[in-house]
Design a protein around this motif. Structure first.
Motif, PDB file in Angstrom:
ATOM      1  N   GLY A 159       0.614  -1.231  -0.236  1.00 21.12           N
ATOM      2  CA  GLY A 159       0.012   0.075  -0.063  1.00 21.12           C
ATOM      3  C   GLY A 159       1.018   1.341   0.041  1.00 21.12           C
ATOM      4  N   ARG A 160       0.343   2.321  -0.341  1.00 21.25           N
ATOM      5  CA  ARG A 160       0.947   3.669  -0.554  1.00 21.25           C
ATOM      6  C   ARG A 160       1.069   4.222   0.732  1.00 21.25           C
ATOM      7  N   GLY A 161       2.512   4.366   1.243  1.00 22.19           N
ATOM      8  CA  GLY A 161       2.807   4.973   2.624  1.00 22.19           C
ATOM      9  C   GLY A 161       2.836   3.898   3.567  1.00 22.19           C
ATOM     10  N   ILE A 162       2.719   2.533   3.386  1.00 19.85           N
ATOM     11  CA  ILE A 162       2.888   1.868   4.430  1.00 19.85           C
ATOM     12  C   ILE A 162       4.399   1.440   4.941  1.00 19.85           C
ATOM     13  N   LEU A 163       5.208   1.614   4.183  1.00 16.42           N
ATOM     14  CA  LEU A 163       6.474   1.564   4.172  1.00 16.42           C
ATOM     15  C   LEU A 163       7.088   2.935   4.664  1.00 16.42           C
ATOM     16  N   ASP A 164       6.698   3.683   3.762  1.00 16.73           N
ATOM     17  CA  ASP A 164       7.117   5.165   3.703  1.00 16.73           C
ATOM     18  C   ASP A 164       6.268   6.145   4.072  1.00 16.73           C
ATOM     19  N   MET A 165       5.871   6.466   5.409  1.00 14.00           N
ATOM     20  CA  MET A 165       6.408   5.650   6.437  1.00 14.00           C
ATOM     21  C   MET A 165       5.322   5.513   7.659  1.00 14.00           C
ATOM     22  N   LYS A 166       4.192   5.133   7.074  1.00 11.77           N
ATOM     23  CA  LYS A 166       3.169   5.073   8.319  1.00 11.77           C
ATOM     24  C   LYS A 166       3.005   4.140   9.197  1.00 11.77           C
ATOM     25  N   CYS A 167       3.895   3.039   8.807  1.00  7.78           N
ATOM     26  CA  CYS A 167       4.023   1.760   9.792  1.00  7.78           C
ATOM     27  C   CYS A 167       5.140   2.486  10.949  1.00  7.78           C
ATOM     28  N   GLY A 168       6.028   3.168  10.442  1.00  5.61           N
ATOM     29  CA  GLY A 168       6.739   3.668  11.492  1.00  5.61           C
ATOM     30  C   GLY A 168       6.184   4.760  12.617  1.00  5.61           C
ATOM     31  N   VAL A 169       5.251   5.778  11.817  1.00  5.11           N
ATOM     32  CA  VAL A 169       4.368   6.416  12.755  1.00  5.11           C
ATOM     33  C   VAL A 169       3.321   5.638  13.605  1.00  5.11           C
ATOM     34  N   ALA A 170       3.000   4.525  13.487  1.00  5.53           N
ATOM     35  CA  ALA A 170       2.086   3.709  14.019  1.00  5.53           C
ATOM     36  C   ALA A 170       2.981   3.055  15.187  1.00  5.53           C
ATOM     37  N   ILE A 171       4.169   2.694  15.087  1.00 10.79           N
ATOM     38  CA  ILE A 171       5.178   2.157  16.138  1.00 10.79           C
ATOM     39  C   ILE A 171       5.247   3.219  17.121  1.00 10.79           C
ATOM     40  N   ILE A 172       5.585   4.431  16.898  1.00  9.58           N
ATOM     41  CA  ILE A 172       5.827   5.666  17.921  1.00  9.58           C
ATOM     42  C   ILE A 172       4.441   5.824  18.599  1.00  9.58           C
ATOM     43  N   ILE A 173       3.431   5.877  17.864  1.00 10.84           N
ATOM     44  CA  ILE A 173       2.100   6.223  18.693  1.00 10.84           C
ATOM     45  C   ILE A 173       1.804   4.928  19.649  1.00 10.84           C
ATOM     46  N   SER A 174       1.854   3.835  19.081  1.00  9.32           N
ATOM     47  CA  SER A 174       1.494   2.597  19.931  1.00  9.32           C
ATOM     48  C   SER A 174       2.382   2.542  21.228  1.00  9.32           C
ATOM     49  N   LEU A 175       3.862   2.765  21.136  1.00 11.85           N
ATOM     50  CA  LEU A 175       4.757   2.795  22.182  1.00 11.85           C
ATOM     51  C   LEU A 175       4.145   3.906  22.949  1.00 11.85           C
ATOM     52  N   LEU A 176       4.027   5.029  22.733  1.00 13.00           N
ATOM     53  CA  LEU A 176       3.651   6.388  23.489  1.00 13.00           C
ATOM     54  C   LEU A 176       2.436   5.786  24.498  1.00 13.00           C
ATOM     55  N   GLU A 177       1.501   5.130  23.636  1.00  8.98           N
ATOM     56  CA  GLU A 177       0.229   4.583  24.428  1.00  8.98           C
ATOM     57  C   GLU A 177       0.757   3.642  25.475  1.00  8.98           C
ATOM     58  N   LEU A 178       1.601   2.688  25.112  1.00  8.40           N
ATOM     59  CA  LEU A 178       2.243   1.768  26.096  1.00  8.40           C
ATOM     60  C   LEU A 178       2.978   2.440  27.245  1.00  8.40           C
ATOM     61  N   LEU A 179       3.886   3.366  27.054  1.00  8.86           N
ATOM     62  CA  LEU A 179       4.422   4.030  27.939  1.00  8.86           C
ATOM     63  C   LEU A 179       3.557   4.886  28.633  1.00  8.86           C
ATOM     64  N   SER A 180       2.755   5.719  28.101  1.00 13.96           N
ATOM     65  CA  SER A 180       1.802   6.650  29.093  1.00 13.96           C
ATOM     66  C   SER A 180       0.670   5.950  29.922  1.00 13.96           C
ATOM     67  N   GLY A 181       0.602   4.585  29.799  1.00 10.38           N
ATOM     68  CA  GLY A 181      -0.123   3.732  30.675  1.00 10.38           C
ATOM     69  C   GLY A 181       0.607   3.607  31.971  1.00 10.38           C
ATOM     70  N   ASP A 182       1.874   3.690  32.185  1.00 12.35           N
ATOM     71  CA  ASP A 182       2.859   3.409  33.086  1.00 12.35           C
ATOM     72  C   ASP A 182       3.603   4.753  33.215  1.00 12.35           C
ATOM     73  N   VAL A 183       3.200   5.779  33.201  1.00  9.19           N
ATOM     74  CA  VAL A 183       3.986   6.998  33.368  1.00  9.19           C
ATOM     75  C   VAL A 183       4.657   7.143  34.516  1.00  9.19           C
ATOM     76  N   GLU A 184       4.040   6.608  35.796  1.00  8.00           N
ATOM     77  CA  GLU A 184       4.760   6.686  37.079  1.00  8.00           C
ATOM     78  C   GLU A 184       6.084   6.077  36.997  1.00  8.00           C
ATOM     79  N   ASN A 185       6.270   5.207  36.000  1.00  2.79           N
ATOM     80  CA  ASN A 185       7.762   4.326  36.244  1.00  2.79           C
ATOM     81  C   ASN A 185       8.537   4.914  34.982  1.00  2.79           C
ATOM     82  N   LEU A 186       8.255   5.888  34.258  1.00  2.00           N
ATOM     83  CA  LEU A 186       8.983   6.425  33.062  1.00  2.00           C
ATOM     84  C   LEU A 186       9.890   7.533  33.771  1.00  2.00           C
ATOM     85  N   SER A 187      11.411   7.505  33.438  1.00  2.00           N
ATOM     86  CA  SER A 187      12.078   8.715  33.887  1.00  2.00           C
ATOM     87  C   SER A 187      12.261   9.307  32.565  1.00  2.00           C
ATOM     88  N   GLY A 188      12.107  10.770  32.632  1.00  2.00           N
ATOM     89  CA  GLY A 188      12.531  11.567  31.653  1.00  2.00           C
ATOM     90  C   GLY A 188      11.305  11.712  30.812  1.00  2.00           C
TER      91      GLY A 188
END
Length: 559
Positions: free
Chosen positions: A138-167
């Motif tokens: 698909g158009r943009g699936i590689l360049d680079m919407k999968c990459g954007v999805a990775i960051i957003i999903s990790l932010l979602e994961l980390l924001s759910g445990d922000v009490e244990n995140l440094s920085g």
């Protein structure tokens, strides 16, 4: 993270990737607005940003007729009072979809596109990937919407445990990367503002743009530390017009331009070598004479420019190399013409005399100084500013043509009318980012990447390399200083008017960079695709490990 939780993360990334791909976002169109709105909504719907809406903003592009904006999200850890901060970026725009032909309507619908691609002729490699079921197209699936999805999903994961995140983590979802980087260039000043206001101690910039095989049959996967740079050395060649019936009384600028191309084009002698990495050699992007009508008079002037990749060469160094190369090429032309004229004279039983041509090559800055001395600075500046003002009324004038016309105008004021080559820079400029390891932040990033790779064990071979090989927005978080950048500004006529960079803010950031992206093939082709396992499982873990290793200086522990 437990196995089931890791699988849930991969599924989340895949779902979000498809959602982002489904939203068409062709660069320099209103599609980009819809894409940015979608990213903003996805983030604003997460509990962390519902509770902290001030940490999620729409950052407008600077002077953008489409009204585009980037999305900037901040995630602030609560484990301690650390101000250490990692910047993450990803671009949300894509190239166009015309290459899909009759399947244009399916370009952003990966599930349906897979079925459609089964009905057309593909390369053996693309067909094998299609049939395997392990790849998504698909158009943009590689360049680079999968990459954007990775960051957003990790932010979602980390924001759910922000009490244990440094920085802290700052994420910028930017547009126009496939165009003129308007998104990133509007975000850079905001990053500096946040640094000054919040006291953030920026450590590095992490991008999740795509990664692809380096050569046919390459099975390795890569993390790239640093990024390639780009300059556009340009040559305005003035010859001497003549009637075709008297060819040796003129000097064809196209012949000089051809000699310059022969000297520079794909010549590895002009490649940078740094840490064993060789930059791509220069390649011609355009060569066009300035004769608009047909006549039996040869052209008087020609313009050409090159794509010039850098790993360590600075603008002043590239300018010196190009002046020297152009002078050698011009001299070769003069020698060849004298040899051919001698042969012609002998064949025609005519007296032979040396032709009057001499190789002359100067920089635009030298041209400017010569004209300033003759005409006075006030006259010269007024002439240039009037031309700029007139051209700025017409947004259709390309940035490269804008600079060329200034060169033409300044040369027209000069009393020297003999053949000459004027070397200058055309937009755009992408500074390289060479992470040498001789600064504390460089070392920290190199060590964090090593930890992330080690966490993978032997399940997948992942190699770290220097210099992300594709032009990207990573270039805009640092810039050369002093006379090195002055050489660019003084020799790029379009700079400061039609083309601008936040140079001072880039210099203030001066950050090392890394790209850890999904794996795929054929970016910008209708067979653009990602490999599911690496892209949804391995790459996210590498990003996660690198982020935490940077922020917490902890021992790595796989997701």
């Amino acid at each position: 993270m437990e196995k089931m939780e890791k699988e849930a993360l991969a599924q989340r990334i895949e779902r979000l990737t498809l959602e982002l791909v489904n939203c068409r976002s062709v660069v320099a169109t209103s599609d980009e607005l819809a894409m940015s709105e979608l990213v903003y909504k996805v983030l604003s719907d997460l509990p962390y940003w519902k509770q902290n809406p001030q940490l999620l903003v729409k950052q407008p592009f600077i002077n953008d007729p489409l009204g585009r904006f980037s999305v900037v999200a901040r995630l602030e850890g609560q484990k301690d009072a650390s101000k250490k901060t990692v910047i993450t970026i990803g671009h949300t725009d894509t190239v166009g979809i015309s290459d899909y032909g009759d399947f244009k309507g399916l370009a952003t619908k990966p599930e349906a596109l897979i079925e459609a691609l089964k009905t057309v002729t593909l390369s053996e490699e693309a067909k094998a990937d299609l049939d395997s079921g392990e790849w998504l197209f698909g158009r943009g699936i590689l360049d680079m919407k999968c990459g954007v999805a990775i960051i957003i999903s990790l932010l979602e994961l980390l924001s759910g445990d922000v009490e244990n995140l440094s920085g802290n983590i700052v994420f910028a979802a930017v547009g126009d990367e496939e165009g003129n980087s308007g998104g990133m260039l509007s975000v850079v000043p905001e990053l500096v503002r946040l640094q000054e206001k919040e006291g953030y101690e920026y450590l590095a910039v992490l991008d999740t743009d795509y990664m692809a095989p380096r050569y046919e049959g390459d099975e390795d996967r890569y993390i790239y530390i640093g990024t390639v740079g780009k300059l556009m050395p340009s040559f305005y060649v003035i010859g001497k017009e003549t009637h075709v019936g008297d060819p040796f009384k003129g000097l064809d600028p196209n012949q000089i331009a051809g000699a310059i191309i022969h000297k520079i084009n794909k010549n590895v002698a002009f490649s940078d070598v740094a840490d064993g990495e060789v930059s791509l050699p220069p390649i011609t992007l355009q060569q066009r004479d300035q004769k608009e009508e047909y006549s039996v008079q040869i052209a008087r002037a020609t313009n050409l420019y090159f794509n010039y990749a850098t790993h360590k060469s600075t603008p002043d160094e590239v300018m010196s190399k190009m002046i020297r190369a152009a002078h050698e090429a011009f001299s070769d032309v003069v020698n060849v013409l004298n040899e051919r004229y001698d042969i012609y004279c002998k064949a025609s039983r005519m007296e032979h005399r040396l032709l009057p041509w001499r190789a002359r090559v100067i920089s635009y800055q030298a041209l400017y100084e010569a004209v300033k001395e003759e005409r006075g600075e006030a006259v010269l500046k007024a002439h240039i500013e009037a031309l700029k003002a007139e051209m700025l009324k017409d947004p259709s004038i390309d940035e490269r043509l804008f600079g060329q016309r200034i060169v033409e105008a300044v040369h027209s004021l000069w009393s020297f009318k003999d053949p000459i080559v004027i070397v200058y820079f055309s937009p755009p400029y992408y500074p390289h980012n060479y992470v040498k390891g001789n600064w504390a932040k460089d070392v920290r990033l190199l060590e964090a990447v090593d930890q992330a790779i080690q966490a993978q064990g032997s399940a997948r071979k992942v190699l770290s390399r220097k210099f992300y090989p594709y032009i990207s927005d990573l270039s805009f978080v640092s810039a050369p200083k002093n006379e090195r950048i002055v050489a660019l500004q003084n020799n790029m006529p379009a700079y400061g008017s039609r083309y601008k960079l936040p140079i001072e803010d880039m210099q203030k950031l001066s950050l090392p960079v890394v790209n850890i992206g999904p794996y795929g093939k054929d970016a910008h082709q209708f067979t653009e695709r990602i490999q599911r396992d690496y892209s949804f499982n391995v790459a996210p873990q590498l990003v996660y490990e690198t982020l935490l290793a940077l922020l917490e200086e902890r021992e790595s522990s796989a997701i």
